[in-house]
Design a protein around this motif. Sequence first.
Motif, PDB file in Angstrom:
ATOM      1  N   ALA A 159      -1.190   3.681 -13.857  1.00  0.00           N
ATOM      2  CA  ALA A 159      -0.706   3.258 -12.549  1.00  0.00           C
ATOM      3  C   ALA A 159      -0.089   1.863 -12.547  1.00  0.00           C
ATOM      4  O   ALA A 159       0.825   1.591 -11.770  1.00  0.00           O
ATOM      5  N   ASP A 160      -0.565   0.964 -13.413  1.00  0.00           N
ATOM      6  CA  ASP A 160      -0.149  -0.438 -13.376  1.00  0.00           C
ATOM      7  C   ASP A 160       1.322  -0.595 -13.751  1.00  0.00           C
ATOM      8  O   ASP A 160       1.818   0.080 -14.643  1.00  0.00           O
ATOM      9  N   ALA A 161       1.997  -1.526 -13.060  1.00  0.00           N
ATOM     10  CA  ALA A 161       3.413  -1.771 -13.347  1.00  0.00           C
ATOM     11  C   ALA A 161       3.624  -2.308 -14.755  1.00  0.00           C
ATOM     12  O   ALA A 161       4.692  -2.112 -15.345  1.00  0.00           O
ATOM     13  N   ARG A 162       2.608  -2.998 -15.303  1.00  0.00           N
ATOM     14  CA  ARG A 162       2.729  -3.483 -16.675  1.00  0.00           C
ATOM     15  C   ARG A 162       2.580  -2.356 -17.685  1.00  0.00           C
ATOM     16  O   ARG A 162       2.926  -2.503 -18.852  1.00  0.00           O
ATOM     17  N   GLY A 163       1.991  -1.249 -17.242  1.00  0.00           N
ATOM     18  CA  GLY A 163       1.754  -0.118 -18.127  1.00  0.00           C
ATOM     19  C   GLY A 163       2.831   0.938 -17.988  1.00  0.00           C
ATOM     20  O   GLY A 163       4.010   0.697 -18.247  1.00  0.00           O
ATOM     21  N   LEU A 164       2.421   2.123 -17.522  1.00  0.00           N
ATOM     22  CA  LEU A 164       3.366   3.231 -17.386  1.00  0.00           C
ATOM     23  C   LEU A 164       3.904   3.356 -15.970  1.00  0.00           C
ATOM     24  O   LEU A 164       4.684   4.262 -15.681  1.00  0.00           O
ATOM     25  N   ALA A 165       3.452   2.470 -15.084  1.00  0.00           N
ATOM     26  CA  ALA A 165       4.064   2.298 -13.756  1.00  0.00           C
ATOM     27  C   ALA A 165       4.118   3.580 -12.941  1.00  0.00           C
ATOM     28  O   ALA A 165       5.073   3.808 -12.198  1.00  0.00           O
ATOM     29  N   GLY A 166       3.120   4.440 -13.080  1.00  0.00           N
ATOM     30  CA  GLY A 166       3.089   5.666 -12.294  1.00  0.00           C
ATOM     31  C   GLY A 166       4.115   6.702 -12.693  1.00  0.00           C
ATOM     32  O   GLY A 166       4.317   7.694 -11.989  1.00  0.00           O
ATOM     33  N   ARG A 167       4.788   6.497 -13.806  1.00  0.00           N
ATOM     34  CA  ARG A 167       5.809   7.452 -14.244  1.00  0.00           C
ATOM     35  C   ARG A 167       5.214   8.678 -14.920  1.00  0.00           C
ATOM     36  O   ARG A 167       5.924   9.632 -15.213  1.00  0.00           O
ATOM     37  N   VAL A 168       3.925   8.620 -15.220  1.00  0.00           N
ATOM     38  CA  VAL A 168       3.227   9.780 -15.755  1.00  0.00           C
ATOM     39  C   VAL A 168       1.944   9.975 -14.966  1.00  0.00           C
ATOM     40  O   VAL A 168       1.466   9.064 -14.284  1.00  0.00           O
ATOM     41  N   SER A 169       1.389  11.146 -15.055  1.00  0.00           N
ATOM     42  CA  SER A 169       0.053  11.423 -14.543  1.00  0.00           C
ATOM     43  C   SER A 169      -0.716  12.144 -15.643  1.00  0.00           C
ATOM     44  O   SER A 169      -0.123  12.828 -16.477  1.00  0.00           O
ATOM     45  N   LEU A 170      -2.030  11.967 -15.636  1.00  0.00           N
ATOM     46  CA  LEU A 170      -2.876  12.529 -16.686  1.00  0.00           C
ATOM     47  C   LEU A 170      -3.676  13.699 -16.143  1.00  0.00           C
ATOM     48  O   LEU A 170      -4.345  13.570 -15.108  1.00  0.00           O
ATOM     49  N   SER A 171      -3.633  14.812 -16.850  1.00  0.00           N
ATOM     50  CA  SER A 171      -4.536  15.906 -16.486  1.00  0.00           C
ATOM     51  C   SER A 171      -5.951  15.543 -16.905  1.00  0.00           C
ATOM     52  O   SER A 171      -6.173  14.690 -17.775  1.00  0.00           O
ATOM     53  N   ASP A 172      -6.926  16.173 -16.259  1.00  0.00           N
ATOM     54  CA  ASP A 172      -8.327  15.875 -16.574  1.00  0.00           C
ATOM     55  C   ASP A 172      -8.634  16.170 -18.039  1.00  0.00           C
ATOM     56  O   ASP A 172      -9.364  15.427 -18.694  1.00  0.00           O
ATOM     57  N   GLU A 173      -8.060  17.269 -18.560  1.00  0.00           N
ATOM     58  CA  GLU A 173      -8.314  17.634 -19.952  1.00  0.00           C
ATOM     59  C   GLU A 173      -7.715  16.605 -20.912  1.00  0.00           C
ATOM     60  O   GLU A 173      -8.330  16.245 -21.922  1.00  0.00           O
ATOM     61  N   ALA A 174      -6.510  16.130 -20.594  1.00  0.00           N
ATOM     62  CA  ALA A 174      -5.874  15.124 -21.451  1.00  0.00           C
ATOM     63  C   ALA A 174      -6.656  13.817 -21.422  1.00  0.00           C
ATOM     64  O   ALA A 174      -6.856  13.173 -22.464  1.00  0.00           O
ATOM     65  N   LEU A 175      -7.116  13.419 -20.241  1.00  0.00           N
ATOM     66  CA  LEU A 175      -7.905  12.193 -20.122  1.00  0.00           C
ATOM     67  C   LEU A 175      -9.192  12.295 -20.928  1.00  0.00           C
ATOM     68  O   LEU A 175      -9.550  11.370 -21.672  1.00  0.00           O
TER      69      LEU A 175
END
Length: 508
Positions: free
Chosen positions: A207-223
């Motif tokens: 979520a952080d702008a310094r990181g991936l800036a909300g351009r991706v979302s994580l599925s529970d299985e991937a997390l």
Amino acid sequence: MEDLFGAGAGHDDESEDLPATGGPSDAHWMASQRSPLAVRMRPRTLDDVVGQQHLLGHGSPLRQLAAGAEAAGPAGPSSVILWGPPGTGKTTLAHVIARGPGRKFVELSAITAGVKDVRRVMDEALTARDLYKKTTVLFLDEIHRFNKAQQDALLPGVENRWVVLVAATTENPSFSVVSPLLSRSLLLTLKPLTDDDISGLLQRAVADARGLAGRVSLSDEALEHLVRLSGGDARRALTALEAAAGVAFGDSAAVGDVHSVGAEQGGAGAEDDRVDGDDDGNDDEAGLANDGAPDAPVLVELRHTERALDAAAVRYDRAGDQHYDVASAFIKSIRGSDVDAALHYLARMLEAGEDPRFVARRIVISAAEDIGMADPTALQTAVAAAQAVQLIGMPEGRIVLAEAVVHLATAPKSNAAYMGLNKAVADVRAGFGGGIPMHLRDAHYPGAKQLGHGKSYKYAHDEPHGVAQQQYPPDDLVGRDYYEPTSNGAERDISARLEKLRRIVRGE
């Protein structure tokens, strides 16, 4: 030497000026990607640090170092040695401390720096203290790579507080840091991050702008998969997330290309429909309405993390603590009869490239020490396994080792022979048993008989049952029992036999 002595502590990543929340522009966000995700997500304050709360309490040395030059009061700041596994925040804590007011921050790496570099830092630190009233914080990464002479060069500066040393190491400082430096520093032990710590860090990075800036979302299985493979290592978790996001973006782009080709192929038919008057124009309006809409986040799924991470890296250093820790857990699992744990640690060592001959030697020792006479065949299996490993090598040697581990872990256990030896050694060291009975002494050389050697010795094979009644131990150890068999395995029978043997030998 600017890379070693540059003061750029405040510019440790290109995303410094990005807001903490909110979506950055494409150009700004893309420019920030030059640094790895783990660097971009480095905390700026101690409150942002994930885990290690046992070291970050109010008034703790790290809090005082991060607060600035006057926070410690008359006591002054303390040099610290940060010891912990990779990815637990040692470098992060150092960079947070670097932001403290009234400090000059210098970073060295023991991999590239030498005594000359250390002395130059000390000279500059002394000048900064005396002329500018500034305290120099020296962050020394991988201090265990410094030899004794290099570590000794740090002593004057640390002792006289020309510098406040913040040293980081993954090796046990008791073995890798010289005692004088240890005594002048506080040893702070960092713990592996918990699954909840890693999970929160990954979600923040998404979520952080310094990181991936909300351009991706994580599925529970991937997390869950990323957390499990991280092994408590924040850097590994963020690196894995970045790789998985790259795979997901690649798949998304490929799907977009397919759709673009399909749209071009269907364009002519769409024009025909409009010529025929079948199109009422609503599609055009919808297309214009969607032009300004933001793209939906790309979903990172389990399949993306699996493709990005072929396998979990085994945390094991053949030259460091992990070498001894895993070997210790391996032997203790065999001793504790947990065959599954023993096989796990065996696999862990072998997958990390441990010398199978080292493993085989440990198995032989375990067979004698922990199984002993409860199952005398265990030692035979262990020795055979050690010989087989040398004969056939790896990877097939792992099969032989596994058989030996299963035999030992499931065998009845007894350390009676080992403990009996320890008791005998203790008596010898205490001075017992100085003399040897005359009838047991060597009588083969000329003049021995005149000294009484061998006189009245009874040859056991001439006696009933092959057991002779006579004194074998020294006079002061007559009647002393060292070997006390257990009731486990084969020692049940040995115990009954031993009782009869002692009665015959001692004439009881």
